[in-house]
Design an enzyme around this catalytic site. Structure first.
Site, PDB file in Angstrom:
ATOM      1  N   HIS A 121       0.814  -1.220   0.000  1.00 46.14           N
ATOM      2  CA  HIS A 121       0.000   0.000   0.000  1.00 46.14           C
ATOM      3  C   HIS A 121       0.848   1.272   0.000  1.00 46.14           C
ATOM      4  O   HIS A 121       0.372   2.331   0.382  1.00 46.14           O
ATOM      5  CB  HIS A 121      -0.957  -0.004   1.207  1.00 46.14           C
ATOM      6  CG  HIS A 121      -2.045  -1.045   1.088  1.00 46.14           C
ATOM      7  ND1 HIS A 121      -2.942  -1.325   2.095  1.00 46.14           N
ATOM      8  CD2 HIS A 121      -2.373  -1.873   0.063  1.00 46.14           C
ATOM      9  CE1 HIS A 121      -3.772  -2.288   1.691  1.00 46.14           C
ATOM     10  NE2 HIS A 121      -3.442  -2.650   0.477  1.00 46.14           N
ATOM     11  N   CYS A 131       4.880  20.047  -7.177  1.00 44.64           N
ATOM     12  CA  CYS A 131       5.924  19.180  -7.732  1.00 44.64           C
ATOM     13  C   CYS A 131       7.038  20.057  -8.309  1.00 44.64           C
ATOM     14  O   CYS A 131       6.753  20.943  -9.122  1.00 44.64           O
ATOM     15  CB  CYS A 131       5.318  18.303  -8.814  1.00 44.64           C
ATOM     16  SG  CYS A 131       6.537  17.323  -9.712  1.00 44.64           S
TER      17      CYS A 131
HETATM   18  P1  NAD Z   1      -7.641  -3.209  10.122  1.00 48.58           P
HETATM   19  O1  NAD Z   1      -7.581  -1.921  10.852  1.00 48.58           O
HETATM   20  O2  NAD Z   1      -8.782  -3.489   9.239  1.00 48.58           O
HETATM   21  O3  NAD Z   1      -7.553  -4.449  11.139  1.00 48.58           O
HETATM   22  C1  NAD Z   1      -6.553  -4.574  12.074  1.00 48.58           C
HETATM   23  C2  NAD Z   1      -6.530  -6.008  12.608  1.00 48.58           C
HETATM   24  O4  NAD Z   1      -5.483  -6.095  13.560  1.00 48.58           O
HETATM   25  C3  NAD Z   1      -7.801  -6.454  13.316  1.00 48.58           C
HETATM   26  O5  NAD Z   1      -8.177  -7.742  12.856  1.00 48.58           O
HETATM   27  C4  NAD Z   1      -7.398  -6.522  14.796  1.00 48.58           C
HETATM   28  O6  NAD Z   1      -8.075  -7.555  15.517  1.00 48.58           O
HETATM   29  C5  NAD Z   1      -5.924  -6.816  14.688  1.00 48.58           C
HETATM   30  N1  NAD Z   1      -5.121  -6.364  15.805  1.00 48.58           N
HETATM   31  C6  NAD Z   1      -5.306  -5.282  16.596  1.00 48.58           C
HETATM   32  N2  NAD Z   1      -4.320  -5.180  17.499  1.00 48.58           N
HETATM   33  C7  NAD Z   1      -3.475  -6.221  17.271  1.00 48.58           C
HETATM   34  C8  NAD Z   1      -2.264  -6.630  17.858  1.00 48.58           C
HETATM   35  N3  NAD Z   1      -1.702  -5.955  18.867  1.00 48.58           N
HETATM   36  N4  NAD Z   1      -1.651  -7.742  17.366  1.00 48.58           N
HETATM   37  C9  NAD Z   1      -2.199  -8.438  16.342  1.00 48.58           C
HETATM   38  N5  NAD Z   1      -3.352  -8.081  15.737  1.00 48.58           N
HETATM   39  C10 NAD Z   1      -3.986  -6.988  16.191  1.00 48.58           C
HETATM   40  O7  NAD Z   1      -6.285  -3.297   9.359  1.00 48.58           O
HETATM   41  P2  NAD Z   1      -5.914  -3.917   7.989  1.00 48.58           P
HETATM   42  O8  NAD Z   1      -6.639  -5.206   7.762  1.00 48.58           O
HETATM   43  O9  NAD Z   1      -4.463  -3.925   7.946  1.00 48.58           O
HETATM   44  O10 NAD Z   1      -6.481  -2.908   6.887  1.00 48.58           O
HETATM   45  C11 NAD Z   1      -6.497  -1.535   7.013  1.00 48.58           C
HETATM   46  C12 NAD Z   1      -5.750  -0.795   5.954  1.00 48.58           C
HETATM   47  O11 NAD Z   1      -5.334   0.427   6.530  1.00 48.58           O
HETATM   48  C13 NAD Z   1      -4.498  -1.458   5.509  1.00 48.58           C
HETATM   49  O12 NAD Z   1      -4.657  -1.665   4.174  1.00 48.58           O
HETATM   50  C14 NAD Z   1      -3.351  -0.471   5.764  1.00 48.58           C
HETATM   51  O13 NAD Z   1      -2.775  -0.075   4.568  1.00 48.58           O
HETATM   52  C15 NAD Z   1      -3.980   0.730   6.337  1.00 48.58           C
HETATM   53  N6  NAD Z   1      -3.405   1.163   7.650  1.00 48.58           N
HETATM   54  C16 NAD Z   1      -2.062   1.184   7.845  1.00 48.58           C
HETATM   55  C17 NAD Z   1      -1.546   1.569   9.077  1.00 48.58           C
HETATM   56  C18 NAD Z   1      -0.054   1.560   9.286  1.00 48.58           C
HETATM   57  O14 NAD Z   1       0.692   1.719   8.334  1.00 48.58           O
HETATM   58  N7  NAD Z   1       0.410   1.345  10.512  1.00 48.58           N
HETATM   59  C19 NAD Z   1      -2.396   1.939  10.102  1.00 48.58           C
HETATM   60  C20 NAD Z   1      -3.774   1.938   9.861  1.00 48.58           C
HETATM   61  C21 NAD Z   1      -4.275   1.532   8.626  1.00 48.58           C
END
Ligand code: NAD
Length: 254
Positions: free
Chosen positions: A122, A154
């Site tokens: 992503h 840009c």
């Molecule tokens: P999501 O927010 O849909 O789901 C997160 C999942 O992580 C849930 O199933 C939850 O139960 C689980 N979870 C929560 N805490 C946890 C822990 N400590 N250990 C293990 N699992 C845990 O996230 P997603 O499915 O990754 O999709 C959301 C989209 O948002 C992604 O495509 C991503 O690109 C983006 N995103 C990225 C970030 C980042 O870069 N850190 C943060 C937020 C969202």
């Protein structure tokens, strides 16, 4: 809590594996203090409309607001530190012949922990691309100011710069997808960590691995990934170090 049998089965699968893929989502970074999108109480989308903040139409409608929101997320991600789970993934790479990380996260925490083979499905919060011509600017110091006041222009063509992340309605980078799907199809074990399995096409990866005969191990306090055979029901920062320790014990006992 993870049951001992699940941990043992996962460790044995990894100890026997040649190729391991670790597929991570927002939950992987939760313990570093970066909120996930979908968790009802703390999730980012509980307070904002994703289609306004993470889509090209939203950016075109109010680029100043979207730029400011990403500036805040970037600051938060840069201030975050990798946790024990990220470090465990690095250690795991030293215990198997071949390990790659495929992440939906844009925060760069795997790389900062020391993982060397990371496929970003992503994009990255540290890269930028201009809206109209697609000129890309990488990590390091970009040749424009990142402060407030809306997106900079840009330096090549003057069109507004946007974060080089995949927004709603956009295609994933083709080279990253091609490699991730190849690895999923060829791995012996896929570890699926902290992803709700809702966001496609990333949610298909465990299904691809499972169909190809891999053991799919899920690390998530909540049940999520489809097609996982083994679930470690703990946070990443707890389950992954425990898994590494269990693989190391197997190695020592032969
Ligand atoms: P999501 O927010 O849909 O789901 C997160 C999942 O992580 C849930 O199933 C939850 O139960 C689980 N979870 C929560 N805490 C946890 C822990 N400590 N250990 C293990 N699992 C845990 O996230 P997603 O499915 O990754 O999709 C959301 C989209 O948002 C992604 O495509 C991503 O690109 C983006 N995103 C990225 C970030 C980042 O870069 N850190 C943060 C937020 C969202």
């Amino acid at each position: 809590m993870t049951d001992a049998d699940g941990l043992d089965r996962a460790a044995r699968a990894i100890a026997d594996a040649r190729r391991v893929v670790v597929s991570t989502g927002a939950g992987m970074s939760a313990e570093s203090g970066i909120p996930t999108f979908r968790e009802a109480r703390t999730g980012v989308w509980a307070r904002f409309d994703p289609t306004e903040l993470a889509s090209e139409p939203g950016f075109r409608a109010d680029s100043e607001r979207v730029w400011a929101w990403y500036a805040e997320r970037r600051a938060r991600m840069r201030a975050a530190r990798p946790h024990a789970g990220h470090e465990a993934v690095v250690q795991l790479a030293g215990l198997v012949p071949d390990l790659a990380v495929v992440t939906q996260n844009i925060d760069g925490l795997h790389q900062r922990a020391g993982s060397t083979d990371v496929i970003e499905l992503h994009g990255s919060i540290d890269r930028y691309r201009c809206l109209d011509a697609g000129h890309e600017y990488g990590a390091g110091e970009p040749p424009f100011a990142l402060g407030g006041g809306g997106p900079p222009a840009c330096p090549v063509c003057g069109s507004p710069l946007r974060p080089a992340v995949v927004w709603f309605g956009e295609q994933l980078p083709a080279d990253a997808v091609a490699r991730a799907w190849r690895l999923a199809d060829a791995c012996d074990v896929m570890l699926v960590v902290g992803t709700s399995g809702i966001v496609w096409p990333a949610a298909e990866l465990p299904l691809v691995a499972g169909r190809a005969g891999a053991s799919v191990v899920e690390v998530n306090p909540e049940p999520a990934a489809q097609g996982s055979a083994i679930r470690l029901a703990d946070a990443a920062g707890v389950a992954l170090p425990a898994l590494v320790a269990a693989v190391q014990r197997l190695r020592h006992t032969g």
